[in-house]
Design an enzyme around this catalytic site. Structure first.
Site, PDB file in Angstrom:
ATOM      1  N   ASP A 205       7.620  -5.620   2.673  1.00  0.00           N
ATOM      2  CA  ASP A 205       7.209  -4.317   3.657  1.00  0.00           C
ATOM      3  C   ASP A 205       7.151  -5.047   4.956  1.00  0.00           C
ATOM      4  OD1 ASP A 205       6.012  -1.818   3.928  1.00  0.00           O
ATOM      5  OD2 ASP A 205       4.033  -2.739   4.588  1.00  0.00           O
ATOM      6  N   GLU A 248      12.416  -4.754   4.291  1.00  0.00           N
ATOM      7  CA  GLU A 248      12.058  -3.760   5.152  1.00  0.00           C
ATOM      8  C   GLU A 248      12.710  -4.243   6.702  1.00  0.00           C
ATOM      9  OE1 GLU A 248       9.718   0.111   6.576  1.00  0.00           O
ATOM     10  OE2 GLU A 248       8.755  -1.735   5.815  1.00  0.00           O
TER      11      GLU A 248
END
Ligand code: GLC
Length: 552
Positions: A205, A248
């Site tokens: 993330d 990401e």
């Protein structure tokens, strides 16, 4: 391609499928999806052709950011199951040839995490330096607010601590301080723990935010944050030879490239956010040029690394890398109502509703996904064309329960509606009309098309492994690209226009001894002696063509 060079690199032609345990299948009727329910649905994923499941956060969490606010990196949210259920799930998936990766959310914790609670209460807490504190928000600190509808600053004053803490996201998500070696060790331990329970890697993330130390007073303790990412990758590789980090990183291509690593490996895969945004611009314009340009500019990742491609994910469809006028074009085409828009940069919608349910156009977009170079990543429900529910707050609009059948709550749960995590769409995109069971019985359904695409993608290793080239198609509505390996050549041709088109291609190295045979349907095209060929496409048509030699 030699087997010894390819067989371990499973991610290069994987089919990744992202799901949230909470919204997939409830096994005990309490209104929450759970690992036991998910286990019952693995066969659906196997039939679809999925080779890797990406689990959204399943860790204990106050759930203020749908699980991206974690209170225990080593736990399983008791509503979703236990460690025992988790291991049974991973084992069952593996048995069906499916690997599992999970969200690694270590840029921040929940403010309810015991580490943060201890840190704020006393400057002498061993966890104090696990977070980023300042007496005053530094002017040279990180910039840019992620959730401008809810936050006005990246720094919030904590009464108990008597200082400000940094939070890249919501104020209840304090950022961890990676300049502190104890934090870095703990992150590695977290990775080691889940690998040991059977994971094959992580979707990492918010990677750029994780590495950012700008303006931090102790930044000198970690002068090169990328070295840390490379260390994490080495650690992962030592613990698990098949382990991947899928990152990401929503930045322009040259910046994203730095996250693959320069002298040492960092991320295994990075999502292609630029290509994704340009695809929507191309769709809105009915003109393939913007996407073609992105694919031409897109740098080649280092050896063994790969781009990850996607049509939609669990967040808003972010359009932040388009210019203001380009973004407006996409908003006007696919989300004109302000309620469909989010944070001024994105759309909280799924693809089929944005395309007005146009079957040909939806099929064309998934054909693109599976033929564009990169590892395709699906978001649950895309395989059946689920829509969003704008009654749900913010991004939750695209995270409604999986629609299995026309039964109560779409077959997701037997609980009362009020017990469910959120609303279930009704009307045209509700489970009565869009569900797995009905599409299983209908050969013309999207589900069968996506299965065919996945099967064909797995049968065309050129798409994943080959060198690719965007061709001149002689018509700006058409995107044509070819993928070559030593063993073969596959072409993919896509029409972005609502009217039939002809693509006039010139294929270097081919001549009249070659036939292009359709991969997705019956059919073929002859190549002329000078390598030219005309490919006919219906409205929003798509064709994959394998080069074969005609020895007659
Ligand atoms: C990532 C996730 C998003 C989450 C945020 C904070 O951007 O995709 O859903 O809210 O990180 O963890």
């Amino acid at each position: 391609m030699r087997l010894t060079q390819t067989s371990d690199l499973w991610w290069k032609n994987a089919v990744v499928y992202c799901l949230d345990v909470e919204t997939y299948q409830d096994s005990d009727g309490d209104g929450h999806g759970d690992f036991r329910g998910l286990i019952q649905r693995i066969d659906h994923l196997q039939r679809l052709g999925v080779t890797c499941i990406w689990l959204m956060p399943y860790y204990p969490s106050p759930d203020r950011d749908d699980g991206y606010d974690i209170t225990d990196f080593y736990g399983v949210d008791p509503r979703l199951g236990s460690h025992g259920d988790f291991v049974e799930f991973v084992r069952t998936a593996r048995d069906r040839g499916i690997r599992v990766i999970a969200d690694l959310v270590v840029n921040h914790t929940s403010n309810q995490h015991p580490w943060f609670q201890s840190a704020r209460r006393s400057p002498d807490s061993p966890y104090r330096d696990w977070y980023v504190w300042a007496d005053q928000p530094p002017a040279d600190g990180p910039q840019g607010i992620t959730f401008p509808d809810k936050e006005t600053s990246l720094w919030t004053y904590d009464e108990a601590a008597g200082q400000y803490y940094l939070h890249r996201f919501y104020k209840y998500q304090p950022d961890l301080n990676i300049t502190n070696p104890a934090v870095r060790d703990e992150i590695a331990r977290t990775i080691g723990f889940w690998l040991h329970l059977g994971l094959s890697g992580f979707r990492v993330d918010a990677v750029p935010f994780l590495l950012e130390t700008t303006g931090q007073r102790d930044a000198a303790a970690l002068p090169r944050p990328h070295d840390y990412l490379a260390d994490l990758r080495s650690f992962l590789g030592r613990r698990s030879g098949e382990g991947v980090l899928l990152g990401e990183v929503n930045l322009p291509y040259p910046d994203t490239m730095t996250f693959f690593g320069s002298d040492r490996d960092e991320l295994t895969m990075c999502f292609d956010f630029i290509g994704m945004q340009r695809m929507y611009l191309s769709l809105a314009r009915g003109n393939a040029e913007s996407l073609a340009e992105a694919l031409r500019q897109r740098p080649q990742p280092p050896k063994d690394a790969h781009w990850a491609t996607f049509v939609r994910n669990h967040d808003e469809l972010t359009l932040d890398k388009l210019t203001d006028t380009q973004r407006q074009e996409v908003f006007e085409a696919f989300g004109p109502d302000p309620d469909m828009q989010l944070y001024g940069r994105g759309l909280r919608r799924r693809l089929p509703t944005m395309l007005g349910g146009d079957r040909d156009r939806i099929r064309m977009v998934y054909s693109l996904l599976f033929s564009m170079p990169g590892t395709p990543v699906l978001f649950y429900g895309e395989e059946i064309g689920m829509g969003e529910d704008l009654r749900a707050e913010g991004r939750l609009a695209v995270r409604t329960p999986m629609q299995w059948s026309a039964e109560r709550n779409g077959g997701f749960s037997t609980a009362d509606k009020s017990e469910l995590p959120g609303p279930i769409p009704d009307g045209e995109y509700g489970p009565e009309r869009v569900n797995v069971a009905a599409q299983e019985r209908d050969p013309g359904a999207l589900l069968c098309w996506v299965r065919l695409l996945i099967e064909s993608y797995r049968r065309c290793p050129e798409l994943a492994w080959g060198r690719y080239e965007v061709l001149d198609a002689g018509d700006s509505a058409v995107l044509a690209h070819r993928c070559d390996t030593e063993g073969g050549t596959v072409l993919a041709v896509h029409n972005f226009a609502a009217v039939p088109k002809k693509a006039a291609l010139k294929l270097a190295g081919l001549d009249a001894s070659c036939v292009l045979s359709d991969v997705l349907a019956d059919g073929s095209e002859r190549v002329a002696n000078d390598g030219s060929v005309v490919v006919q496409l219906g409205r929003y048509g798509c064709r994959w063509l394998r080069v074969e030699h005609d020895f007659r």
